[in-house]
Design a protein around this motif. Structure first.
Motif, short mmCIF file in Angstrom:
data_model
loop_
_atom_site.label_atom_id
_atom_site.label_comp_id
_atom_site.label_asym_id
_atom_site.label_seq_id
_atom_site.Cartn_x
_atom_site.Cartn_y
_atom_site.Cartn_z
N ILE A 31 56.51 44.65 89.21
CA ILE A 31 56.46 45.05 87.80
C ILE A 31 55.14 44.58 87.23
CG2 ILE A 31 57.56 42.99 86.80
CD1 ILE A 31 59.27 45.11 85.13
N GLY A 32 54.67 45.22 86.18
CA GLY A 32 53.41 44.83 85.56
C GLY A 32 52.24 45.00 86.51
N ALA A 33 51.35 44.02 86.53
CA ALA A 33 50.18 44.08 87.40
C ALA A 33 50.58 44.13 88.87
CB ALA A 33 49.27 42.88 87.14
N SER A 38 42.34 57.80 90.94
CA SER A 38 43.38 58.41 91.77
C SER A 38 43.53 57.61 93.05
CB SER A 38 43.02 59.87 92.09
OG SER A 38 41.77 59.94 92.77
N GLY A 39 44.62 57.87 93.78
CA GLY A 39 44.84 57.21 95.05
C GLY A 39 44.96 55.71 94.92
N ALA A 40 44.41 55.00 95.90
CA ALA A 40 44.51 53.54 95.92
C ALA A 40 43.81 52.90 94.74
CB ALA A 40 43.95 53.00 97.23
N PHE A 41 42.83 53.60 94.14
CA PHE A 41 42.12 53.03 93.00
C PHE A 41 42.99 52.97 91.75
CE2 PHE A 41 38.45 53.97 95.67
CZ PHE A 41 37.74 52.78 95.54
N ARG A 42 44.18 53.52 91.82
CA ARG A 42 45.11 53.32 90.71
C ARG A 42 45.48 51.84 90.59
NH1 ARG A 42 49.79 57.70 91.12
NH2 ARG A 42 50.45 56.63 89.20
N ALA A 43 45.33 51.08 91.65
CA ALA A 43 45.51 49.63 91.55
C ALA A 43 44.51 49.03 90.57
CB ALA A 43 45.34 48.98 92.93
N VAL A 44 43.37 49.69 90.40
CA VAL A 44 42.34 49.22 89.47
C VAL A 44 42.59 49.78 88.07
CG1 VAL A 44 39.87 49.12 89.00
CG2 VAL A 44 40.69 49.12 91.36
N SER A 45 42.88 51.08 87.97
CA SER A 45 43.06 51.68 86.64
C SER A 45 44.30 51.13 85.95
CB SER A 45 43.12 53.20 86.74
OG SER A 45 44.14 53.63 87.61
N GLU A 46 45.40 50.96 86.70
CA GLU A 46 46.63 50.47 86.07
C GLU A 46 46.50 49.00 85.67
OE1 GLU A 46 50.05 51.39 88.45
OE2 GLU A 46 49.53 53.52 88.60
N SER A 47 45.95 48.19 86.54
CA SER A 47 45.77 46.77 86.17
C SER A 47 44.68 46.62 85.12
CB SER A 47 45.43 45.94 87.41
OG SER A 47 44.19 46.34 87.96
N ALA A 51 43.81 48.80 82.71
CA ALA A 51 44.33 49.17 81.39
C ALA A 51 45.18 48.04 80.82
CB ALA A 51 45.13 50.46 81.49
N LEU A 52 45.96 47.40 81.68
CA LEU A 52 46.77 46.26 81.24
C LEU A 52 45.88 45.13 80.75
CD1 LEU A 52 49.49 44.84 80.95
CD2 LEU A 52 49.34 44.21 83.37
N GLU A 106 45.82 43.26 77.18
CA GLU A 106 46.15 41.83 77.09
C GLU A 106 44.98 41.00 76.57
OE1 GLU A 106 49.32 40.84 80.62
OE2 GLU A 106 47.21 41.03 81.18
N VAL A 107 43.80 41.26 77.11
CA VAL A 107 42.66 40.36 76.89
C VAL A 107 41.90 40.68 75.62
CG1 VAL A 107 40.45 39.63 77.87
CG2 VAL A 107 42.44 39.87 79.35
N CYS A 108 41.69 41.96 75.33
CA CYS A 108 40.87 42.29 74.14
C CYS A 108 41.60 43.20 73.17
CB CYS A 108 39.54 42.89 74.55
SG CYS A 108 39.62 44.22 75.76
N ARG A 109 42.89 43.45 73.40
CA ARG A 109 43.76 44.18 72.48
C ARG A 109 43.26 45.58 72.18
NH1 ARG A 109 44.48 39.04 68.49
NH2 ARG A 109 45.11 37.58 70.11
N VAL A 110 42.75 46.25 73.18
CA VAL A 110 42.37 47.65 73.06
C VAL A 110 43.52 48.50 73.59
CG1 VAL A 110 40.80 49.44 73.87
CG2 VAL A 110 39.91 47.18 73.30
#
Length: 341
Positions: free
Chosen positions: A48-50, A209-218, A220-221, A225-229
């Motif tokens: 869940i989450g990151a 896309s693909g495995a780089f969604r590990a980067v886009s999803e985390s 965006a989170l 979390e960090v700068c409230r965007v």
């Protein structure tokens, strides 16, 4: 036990050395997992989450190798859903205390449950049959070391599922500390300039896309979390099918080497703040900022390097927006199971 918390910027500074330690520690634990990993042909990864975001990396690697793996969002699993078609559950929680992830274990019989955690001992590490841990690495509340370390561990587990020996799975990460330090030096001025220009944006779209969604999803989170965007993680082809039409007062972070390049160019040509993270040959323009990723690096290493870009962006945007990184607005009492003192 609970993990040791350190400030976000300190976590980023410690990350190169920490990933070296984590790769060595995970490699030492992989042989003991041989009996549970080797027979697995239909693994399911749960988080869940990151932690859920990180699961796109092993699922992608396994798909390339012919193993049909999938990831499940732990909070969406329930007693009515039996994972009868899965022959291995690998639950991921850096703290080892995520409520939904722990509850999902009941859907898989004993003997076929494994976990990746940072904190040991923890409720999750003690509730599964086999556990890989990162070694109680101190981590920031908005995770830095814990997240990239989890990516390293999951990539090594995926390589093992595909038949690699522990030493071979670890070799991919040789020198990762120095690689990450060089990468940081190169990305810092580009990302900091993007943060300066985009400090007043109303939202951010993080696209991959693909495995780089590990980067886009985390990523965006982290921006939330960090700068409230207000940030959204979006998939490249879906973005092209209409989601990009809302561009305006938006920071666009585009990650990838394929159709992402044309997408980044289109957004920049329309004078939108655009940061492209890519291993392709792409020249910056007035509104297009580029952070290169070494094309010769393996996919898992490129994913970790791209994650470092989003970590830097979140920290730099927080500074530009005057947001205190460690000061979270909401603290929810039901996302972690508290352990007895």
């Amino acid at each position: 036990m609970t993990g040791v918390r350190i400030p976000y910027l300190e976590g980023r500074a410690r990350q190169p050395a920490a990933l070296e330690r984590i790769a060595a520690r995970v490699a030492a634990q992989l042989p003991a997992l041989g009996g549970v990993l080797a027979p697995a042909e239909r693994p399911v990864f749960v988080g869940i989450g990151a932690s859920y975001a990180a699961l796109t990396l092993p699922v992608g690697l396994l798909a390339e190798g012919g193993i049909l793996a999938r990831r499940e969002l732990a909070g969406e699993l329930g007693p009515g859903l039996a994972l009868t078609d899965a022959d291995l559950m690998l639950a991921v929680s850096q703290s080892g205390r995520s409520t939904e992830t722990l509850e999902s274990l009941s859907l898989m019989p004993d003997g076929r449950r494994a976990a990746v955690v940072n904190v040991v001992p923890s409720l999750l590490s003690q509730a599964v049959d086999h556990c890989v841990d990162l070694g109680n690495e101190p981590d920031s509340y908005a995770s830095t070391i814990g997240y990239t370390g989890t990516l390293v561990a999951l990539a090594m587990i995926a390589r093992t599922l595909l038949g690699a020996a522990a030493a071979e799975a670890a070799r991919e990460w040789d020198g990762i500390g120095a690689v990450l330090e060089r990468h940081e030096s190169a990305l810092a001025p580009v990302v900091d300039e993007v943060a300066r220009r985009a400090a007043g944006v109303g939202a951010a779209d993080v696209v991959s896309s693909g495995a780089f969604r590990a980067v886009s999803e985390s990523g965006a989170l982290l921006l939330r979390e960090v700068c409230r965007v207000p940030a959204s993680a979006l998939v490249t082809r879906n973005y092209l099918h209409g989601e990009m039409e809302s561009a305006g007062d938006t920071l666009h972070v585009i990650i990838g080497d394929g159709r992402e390049l044309g997408l980044a160019g289109s957004l920049a040509a329309a004078r939108h703040h655009t940061l492209c993270v890519t291993s392709a040959d792409l020249s910056p323009t007035e509104h297009l900022h580029v952070v290169p990723i070494p094309a010769a690096a393996s996919l898992p290493v490129r994913v970790v390097l791209a994650a470092a870009v989003l970590q830097r962006l979140a920290g730099s945007l927080a500074q530009a927006r005057g947001v205190e990184i460690e000061d979270f607005v909401f603290h929810n009492s039901d996302t972690k199971i508290e352990e007895p003192v």
